[in-house]
Design an enzyme around this catalytic site. Structure first.
Site, PDB file in Angstrom:
ATOM      1  N   TYR A 290       0.878  -1.169   0.000  1.00 12.59           N
ATOM      2  CA  TYR A 290       0.000   0.000   0.000  1.00 12.59           C
ATOM      3  C   TYR A 290       0.917   1.221   0.000  1.00 12.59           C
ATOM      4  O   TYR A 290       1.615   1.465   0.994  1.00 12.59           O
ATOM      5  CB  TYR A 290      -0.900   0.004   1.241  1.00 12.59           C
TER       6      TYR A 290
ATOM      7  N   LYS B 267     -12.317  -5.117   2.533  1.00 11.38           N
ATOM      8  CA  LYS B 267     -13.329  -5.649   3.451  1.00 11.38           C
ATOM      9  C   LYS B 267     -14.623  -6.148   2.789  1.00 11.38           C
ATOM     10  O   LYS B 267     -15.382  -6.897   3.413  1.00 11.38           O
ATOM     11  CB  LYS B 267     -13.718  -4.561   4.479  1.00 11.38           C
TER      12      LYS B 267
END
Ligand code: RFL
Ligand code: PHB
Length: 392
Positions: free
Chosen positions: A201, A297
């Site tokens: 990331y 998620k």
């Protein structure tokens, strides 16, 4: 047609629900508007929490996942030309995550259902759910140009963010909370071995970038782009150059380049619909809530909803016990809001604001520095990333 549970949508939520109900001895029918080829090719999620892997195992749908899934011990945060490892097992008491593409989960579940599962109808587009408050709600759909009807005891709306199930809630019976982010993701699939062992990331002044993977020979990469971006304006060369610039660090590291086989742009939004139930209509997965993909998620939430829903429907159908079903929405929404908060935090910490100033930039760096300097802060990120406890 008549069934106990009518399931709208053959994405991961609908297919897993059908599998769990079938194993509990409850009959159901899945209606999917797209073709099998389309749903098996739709590029989306890649990161599975341990609870998701367990749920797929429990459903007897993890044979290939166990053989081919890549177990990851951490993620890397990149900023200021430095790399920082977040050690998930060390920070969470032993938890890991698994990389296994959503396309593969869908293929595995479709194959199982077509082999000996309940009916799964492709090309069946639902256009109405009628009388969800009654004992026998009716699902109306179009298939091969003909209108057909499915009468159900219960209806599961697993038809994703653009589905129609949410619209069957009468005005005033629910409320949506929505937020759109001022940037999108350009996602690409490349036939080249990943340039890293764990997901990266990366935050930088040019914008966010994510390096993920699908297998030892396929990379999945994302770039933050302005809303309204046309993937056609990004030739392969431009994509690789931009990725190179955003992942650059003051150490030896090279980004492997290779043929790009797919490109698409995704808008980033949060959306939660409360409650997730109206009468005998129950929403699960993206139909009820979506989050920006920065926290990975969405699919994990869809699976945790479905675990609760399958058990709640089993209780009510087999023994008339409605206790779990009555708390379905409340139970799921607690976890949903925590995942929405985490996804929002990750998104805002890692993306550049289109009109952000030097102060915003410093705040983002201070947040990232805190995570890499404090075990406490890193453990908070790791606990959310690896997945908060399941509702059941
Ligand atoms: P889906 O997958 O959208 O499936 C819904 C299905 O319903 C069908 N449908 C209908 N069928 C009949 N009649 C109608 N009227 C219908 N309307 C719709 C659709 O054709 C479809 O087949 O929802 P579901 O099952 O709830 O699954 C949710 C996940 O797909 C989603 O949350 C994730 O992909 C989100 N996501 C990620 N989640 C993770 O947990 N980990 C990740 O790493 C991750 N990465 C991502 C992501 C999503 C992304 N995009 C493209 C939004 C990365 C990206 C780029
Ligand atoms: C992916 O592999 O597609 C992926 C992984 C992690 C994310 C988002 C997407 O946060």
């Amino acid at each position: 047609m008549r069934t106990t549970v009518g399931i709208i949508g053959g994405g991961p939520a609908g297919l897993l629900l059908a599998r769990l109900l079938d194993r509990a001895g409850i009959d159901c029918v899945v209606l999917e508007r797209r073709t099998r080829e389309y749903v098996e090719r739709r590029q989306r999620a890649g990161m599975l929490e341990q609870g998701t892997v367990h749920a797929l195992r429990e459903a007897g749908a993890a044979e290939r996942l166990d053989a081919e899934g890549l177990v990851h011990q951490g993620i890397e945060l990149r900023f200021d030309r430095e790399r920082h490892h977040i050690d998930l097992p060390a920070l969470t008491g032993g938890r890991t995550v698994t990389i296994y593409a959503q396309t593969e989960i869908v293929k595995d579940l479709v194959a199982l259902q077509l082999a000996d599962g309940p009916p799964l109808l492709f090309g069946a587009e639902v256009f109405a759910v009628e009388r969800p408050e009654s004992e026998a709600p009716v699902v109306r759909f179009l298939r091969q140009g003909r209108e057909e009807t499915l009468i159900c005891d219960w209806v599961a709306g697993c038809d994703g963010f653009h589905g129609i199930s949410r619209d069957a809630f009468p005005a005033g019976a629910g409320r949506s909370y929505a937020h759109e982010y001022p940037y999108s993701w350009l996602g690409v699939l490349a036939q080249v071995p990943p340039s890293c062992e764990e997901l990266i990331y990366a935050r930088g002044e040019r914008g966010f970038a994510l390096h993920s993977m699908r297998s030892p020979s396929v990379s999945r990469l994302y770039l933050q782009v302005p809303n309204g971006t046309d993937a056609g304006d990004w030739p392969d060369e431009r994509i690789w150059d931009e990725l190179d610039a955003r992942f650059a660090i003051d150490a030896d590291w090279t980004l492997n380049r290779g043929p790009i086989t797919a490109k698409s742009v995704t808008v980033m939004r949060s959306h939660v619909h409360e409650p997730m139930r109206h009468g005998r209509l129950l929403l699960a997965g993206d139909a009820a809530h979506i989050v920006p993909p920065t926290g990975a998620k969405g699919l994990n939430l869809a699976v945790s909803d479905v675990r609760v829903l399958a058990r709640a429907l089993t209780d009510v159908c087999l023994s008339g016990d409605a206790q779990l079903l009555d708390s379905y929405s409340e139970l799921c929404l607690k976890r949903v809001w925590q995942a929405t908060r985490f996804s929002d935090d990750m998104t805002k910490m890692l993306h550049t604001q289109p009109n952000g100033d030097a102060f915003d930039h410093r705040m983002q760096l201070a947040r990232l520095r805190r995570i890499t300097a404090s075990r406490h802060a890193a453990a908070e990120l790791a606990a959310n990333y690896a997945g908060l406890p399941l509702p059941l």
